[in-house]
Each structure stands twice: as structure tokens, then as C-alpha cells.
Design a protein around this motif. Structure first.
Motif, mmCIF file in Angstrom:
data_model
loop_
_atom_site.group_PDB
_atom_site.id
_atom_site.type_symbol
_atom_site.label_atom_id
_atom_site.label_comp_id
_atom_site.label_asym_id
_atom_site.label_seq_id
_atom_site.Cartn_x
_atom_site.Cartn_y
_atom_site.Cartn_z
ATOM 1 N N LEU A 1 0.853 -1.178 0.000
ATOM 2 C CA LEU A 1 0.000 0.000 0.000
ATOM 3 C C LEU A 1 0.891 1.231 0.000
ATOM 4 O O LEU A 1 1.849 1.304 0.759
ATOM 5 N N ARG A 2 0.578 2.182 -0.901
ATOM 6 C CA ARG A 2 1.353 3.407 -0.914
ATOM 7 C C ARG A 2 0.457 4.537 -0.447
ATOM 8 O O ARG A 2 -0.682 4.651 -0.906
ATOM 9 N N VAL A 3 0.952 5.333 0.467
ATOM 10 C CA VAL A 3 0.191 6.497 0.920
ATOM 11 C C VAL A 3 1.025 7.731 0.653
ATOM 12 O O VAL A 3 2.163 7.831 1.114
ATOM 13 N N LYS A 4 0.445 8.645 -0.120
ATOM 14 C CA LYS A 4 1.128 9.908 -0.411
ATOM 15 C C LYS A 4 0.736 10.889 0.685
ATOM 16 O O LYS A 4 -0.415 11.309 0.761
ATOM 17 N N LEU A 5 1.698 11.218 1.538
ATOM 18 C CA LEU A 5 1.387 12.092 2.659
ATOM 19 C C LEU A 5 1.947 13.478 2.377
ATOM 20 O O LEU A 5 3.136 13.617 2.091
ATOM 21 N N THR A 6 1.103 14.488 2.436
ATOM 22 C CA THR A 6 1.579 15.861 2.375
ATOM 23 C C THR A 6 1.757 16.313 3.814
ATOM 24 O O THR A 6 0.805 16.285 4.594
ATOM 25 N N TYR B 1 3.196 17.030 11.044
ATOM 26 C CA TYR B 1 1.749 16.909 10.912
ATOM 27 C C TYR B 1 1.338 16.528 9.500
ATOM 28 O O TYR B 1 1.896 17.021 8.528
ATOM 29 N N VAL B 2 0.346 15.671 9.424
ATOM 30 C CA VAL B 2 -0.189 15.264 8.121
ATOM 31 C C VAL B 2 -1.192 16.316 7.667
ATOM 32 O O VAL B 2 -2.142 16.626 8.388
ATOM 33 N N VAL B 3 -0.962 16.867 6.491
ATOM 34 C CA VAL B 3 -1.911 17.842 5.956
ATOM 35 C C VAL B 3 -2.923 17.119 5.060
ATOM 36 O O VAL B 3 -4.111 17.377 5.086
ATOM 37 N N LYS B 4 -2.401 16.175 4.285
ATOM 38 C CA LYS B 4 -3.268 15.441 3.376
ATOM 39 C C LYS B 4 -2.714 14.021 3.220
ATOM 40 O O LYS B 4 -1.502 13.858 3.070
ATOM 41 N N ALA B 5 -3.573 13.056 3.277
ATOM 42 C CA ALA B 5 -3.139 11.667 3.084
ATOM 43 C C ALA B 5 -3.935 11.072 1.940
ATOM 44 O O ALA B 5 -5.161 11.155 1.923
#
Lengths: 146, 372
Positions: free
Chosen positions: B28-33, B38-42
Motif C-alpha cells: 500500500l502506498r500512501v502519499k502524505l503531504t 503533521y499530516v496535511v493530506k493523506a
């Protein structure tokens, strides 16, 4: 401040409980199987790759080349061939190739067989780096076994 | 507590989690901004292990698809096996003997326990505790041995058949299962609850982290322990009873908090409830045949049917469309993990990275089940 002290007390308690359990387990017998030194025994229903069953009297395969296993296989990894010798009514098995690279050990072939001709072997040490090692000639295997 | 944060886009950076990462338990790949920690967007990226199971179903006979079902969710393989088999049985109008239904219930609940035990070990490992994994695997090994004896394989079981099960269980299996129930019951309070549930580190990492509201669950269609951890008492085994579940007495654990701790507790309580179910099913196990008479080549009449079961991770649904031929015309598989993963992006926003990974662990993702 009271939160801090309750954390310290709870933390110490968690630590004592944890150490207590892990130390107790430390002195229990080892549960892992020491694999290369002790070899596991496979259960009777273990599904290994298939192999032919020989006739008890003649030692020849029970297979009558009906092709049911070949049709039942979802990955088409079985190739069966036979020929009718002159003067005989029944077909005789000449070739039974199992392409183990495609086999998912589902056992559909064994279930589809009406002639008690194939069974699961108990081999599991099958690791290899060459593809040819997984193309099993089951007729040859049966000859070697008998 | 998660604190909403505000920042401008140029202060963020992209962190690639996976597709090979120990915390994602699969490809599973998660693109985390990220903004600092802190995670802004996952944004989960799927498709790395897509195998076209639905298309494969269309190209083979009904029986030929059977070995595919355990490969979707290798941890609770039997639930998936049961879901598919039940859908075909419903389409073809096959009656299953009572003994077979009891055997299915016993084995599927054993499988559920083994799945939860593995999740427990891997989840605590994600949080940094190594020892509980080994204790959980010790117990799980006993289940694998039991199931191997009767099904012939250790993980991707394919034990159910249309109209029954592959072969009957024996006395040794029954005795072994009873012994296992006793063993796990004696170990649950100390090895699991004292060591892990009561541990202050676990509580601090899980309590009040990763809130999933009922509204979020409804929006994304989350089911299973994720939904029950948000206070909705929904379980297919109770709400749309199948097999012999109506005859057995068990509770649906439900926690209203909606945080990671609630989901943890739901699964731990489900282990206890599954033990109860197995014990009752063993007591009530009737004598009789384990297979109904079913033609070798199945040709259900044209039609459309849906069947849902409660797998270890939530509702697994099978929609089967038949056109009267030897192959399914269309098979739609509804997997619980896909819906449970979908809410990750929304809930993980504003979390610290370490908490987001703990939250992901509490969703109990199995990646082949997402992609199918």
C-alpha cells in the motif's frame, strides 16, 4: 501535577507487570521448531503437489487418461497424454506433466478424479532457482517410487 | 488530541509511505503531504497487487474460482470462502446439511481468532512492542495446526464446497479445539490484557487518537470493528443472520468512543465472543452428512443474488449474476478493507505522523483484500 504522578505510578506498574510476565515466559520451554535439525511431520491431509497412485498389484498408474483433472484445473498446469495399445480397450498413460510454477495447490484435480489415480504428496522442501525443477514428470516419479 | 493546523502549501512536503513499508503490511502506498510532523493530506494509492479476481471468476467455472477466494484476504480466508460458497448455493438453490453448517461456523470463528491474534501482534509491533507479537503467534500457531489437520493448508484454506465442506472433522480436532479454548481463555487476561491492554504506553498511544465518527463510517461504508468501535452495533451475523448463528448465543462488542482504543477493545472482545461461539457449536454439533448432493458441473438458473458474511474485518459481500451457463456472468466482490481504508485520508488529516500510523494499524488493513 497530579496527572504527572499518576502517570509515573501507572508507568511503573505497567513495567512491573510486563517484566513479571516476560521473565516468567523466559523459563518456559522453547516453543519454536528448530527446523533444519527437527523436521516437521506433515498431517495426513496435507496438500502438497500431486502425484500418481500406482496399482497395488502391477505398480502401473491407476490413471485411465480421462482428462478430468486437466479440465478441472483452474490454472491449466496439468498435461495428460495416453495411447491405446493394439488389442487393448483401455488407454494407457504415457505422459503426466505437472507445471508446479502455476499450481496453487487447490486440489481440484484430486477431487475431480473418479479413478483414485492422484493424491497429494507430502513433499514441501521444494525451493529451487531453476524453472525446470518445477516441471514434474509424474510418470517418471511413480516409476522411481516403485 | 489532534489539533487542526493551518499552513500555506509552500511550507509542506510530500512523504511517500510505501509501497514497501513495514507499517503498511503490504504493498500500500500512501502519499502524505506533511507540514513538519503533521499530516496535511493523506492520499492512499492502490493497485499494486490488483489481480483481476472478478474477471478471473467470469472466465472459469464456479468451482474453479474457489481457490481465488482465500487469496483475497489471506488472514480470514475462510470467511471469504464462505461468502462465495453461500452466494453460489443461494443462486443454485442448494441446501447445506446442518453438520456442515456447524463445521463451517467452528472453523470460520477459529479463523477469525487467528486473524485478530495476528492483527494484535502486528499492531503492537507497529507501536514498538515486540514481545506481544511472539505470544500472539504462539496461540495463533495452535489454530493453524488445528486447521491444517482438517483443511490441508495453513493459510489460504479452501475448505468449503458447494453444499458442504471438503471433508469431515474428527474427534482429535474437536478435542484439540476444546483444549485451545481453555488455553486461550487462561492466557487472555494475563498475556494480553495485563501485558498490553493495561499498559500505559499503549493507552497513551491509542486513547483519544484517530476519531472515526458514525457519520464518517456511513459516508465511506466502513464496517466491522471500525464501525462497532464508533458505537454502531452492526454485525451481519446478528442483523442478517446466516448459517447457524441464530441458534448460538453471543454478543456484539461495541464501544461508543470511536478512537483507536475502542477499535482495539472491540477486536479483543470479539476473540472472547468467538471462543463462546465455538464452544457452543462444538456442544451442539449434530451427526450426519457433511455434503449435499450437488451436480459436478453447476449451472444455476439465470438470475442475480447477493450474499454477505461478517469477515474478521467487516462485511464481505458477493453479488453473483448468472446467465444459466457454466461460468458466472458477473461476480462483484465487496471487500471490507477497501471501505475501511477510504476513511483514512479524511481522519488522518491534522494528525502527527506516528499517530497516523497507529491509526492505520487500528483499521486492520489487508492489502490484497483492498485491490482484489
Amino acid at each position: 501535577m497530579s496527572d504527572y504522578w499518576s502517570d509515573v505510578i501507572n508507568g511503573t506498574r505497567s513495567l512491573v507487570i510486563g517484566m513479571n510476565i516476560t521473565v516468567r515466559e523466559l523459563f518456559k520451554p522453547v516453543i519454536t521448531e528448530q527446523y533444519p535439525h527437527f523436521v516437521p511431520v506433515m498431517t495426513p491431509r496435507f496438500r502438497g503437489h500431486i502425484e500418481l497412485i500406482g496399482n497395488e498389484e502391477t505398480g502401473l498408474p491407476n490413471c485411465v487418461v480421462c482428462g478430468m483433472c486437466q479440465r478441472a484445473c483452474p490454472s491449466s498446469c496439468i498435461t495428460v497424454a495416453g495411447e491405446k495399445p493394439e488389442g487393448s480397450k483401455k488407454k494407457v498413460l504415457t505422459k503426466y506433466i505437472l507445471d508446479f510454477t502455476k499450481c496453487s495447490l487447490c486440489g481440484s484435480c484430486v477431487e475431480s478424479c473418479n479413478f483414485n489415480a492422484i493424491k497429494f504428496s507430502h513433499d514441501y522442501n521444494l525451493a529451487s532457482t531453476r524453472k525446470e525443477d518445477y516441471i514434474f514428470d509424474l510418470v517418471k516419479r511413480l516409476e522411481e517410487q516403485s | 488530541m489532534t489539533v487542526p493546523i493551518q499552513c500555506t502549501p509552500d511550507e509542506t512536503f510530500v512523504l511517500n509511505l510505501g509501497p514497501q513499508h513495514p507499517a503498511t503490511h503490504g504493498v500500500l502506498r500512501v502519499k502524505l503531504t506533511m507540514d513538519g510532523e503533521y499530516v496535511v493530506k493523506a492520499e492512499p494509492v492502490l493497485g499494486y497487487i490488483h489481480r483481476m479476481h472478478e474477471k478471473m471468476a467470469e472466465s472459469g467455472t464456479f468451482a474453479q474460482f474457489m481457490p481465488n477466494t482465500p487469496r483475497m484476504d489471506y488472514l480470514s480466508a475462510l470467511s471469504y470462502n464462505q461468502g462465495y460458497v453461500m452466494a453460489v448455493e443461494r443462486a443454485a438453490g442448494i441446501e447445506v446439511p446442518e453438520r456442515a453448517e456447524y463445521i463451517r461456523t467452528i472453523t470460520v470463528e477459529l479463523n477469525r481468532i487467528s486473524s485478530h491474534l495476528l492483527w494484535f501482534g502486528a499492531f503492537v509491533l507497529d507501536l514498538g512492542g515486540f514481545t506481544p507479537l511472539l505470544y500472539a503467534f504462539d496461540d495463533r500457531e495452535k489454530i493453524l495446526d488445528l486447521l491444517e489437520r482438517i483443511t490441508g493448508s495453513r493459510l489460504t484454506y479452501c475448505y468449503y464446497r458447494f453444499g458442504g465442506v471438503y471433508n469431515d472433522i474428527d474427534d482429535e480436532f474437536i478435542a484439540g479445539t476444546r483444549e485451545f479454548i481453555k488455553r486461550l481463555r487462561s492466557r487472555l487476561p494475563s498475556m494480553y490484557h495485563d501485558l498490553v491492554t493495561g499498559n500505559i504506553i499503549l493507552i497513551k498511544r491509542l486513547r483519544d487518537i484517530g476519531f472515526v465518527t458514525q457519520e464518517t463510517c456511513r459516508k465511506y461504508g466502513a464496517t466491522g470493528p471500525v464501525l462497532r468501535g464508533s458505537g454502531v452495533q452492526y454485525d451481519v451475523r446478528k442483523n442478517e443472520p446466516y448459517s447457524v448463528y441464530p441458534e448460538l448465543d453471543f454478543d456484539i462488542p461495541c464501544y461508543p468512543e470511536g478512537d483507536s482504543m475502542a477499535r482495539y477493545m472491540v477486536r479483543m472482545d470479539e476473540i472472547t465472543q468467538s471462543l463462546r461461539i465455538i464452544e457452543q457449536a462444538l456442544d451442539k454439533l449434530p451427526e450426519g452428512p457433511v455434503n449435499a448432493k450437488v451436480p459436478k458441473v453447476l449451472k444455476p438458473g439465470a438470475g442475480d443474488c447477493y450474499c454477505a458474511v461478517e469477515a474478521a474485518r467487516g462485511t464481505f459481500g458477493c453479488r453473483l449474476v448468472c446467465d444459466g451457463g457454466k461460468n458466472p456472468y458477473r461476480l462483484k466482490l465487496r471487500s471490507p478493507t477497501f471501505s475501511n481504508l477510504s476513511l483514512f485520508g479524511e481522519v488522518a488529516e491534522g494528525m502527527i505522523l506516528a499517530d497516523a500510523l497507529a491509526f492505520m494499524g487500528s483499521l486492520d488493513l489487508v492489502i490484497p483484500c483492498i485491490d482484489r
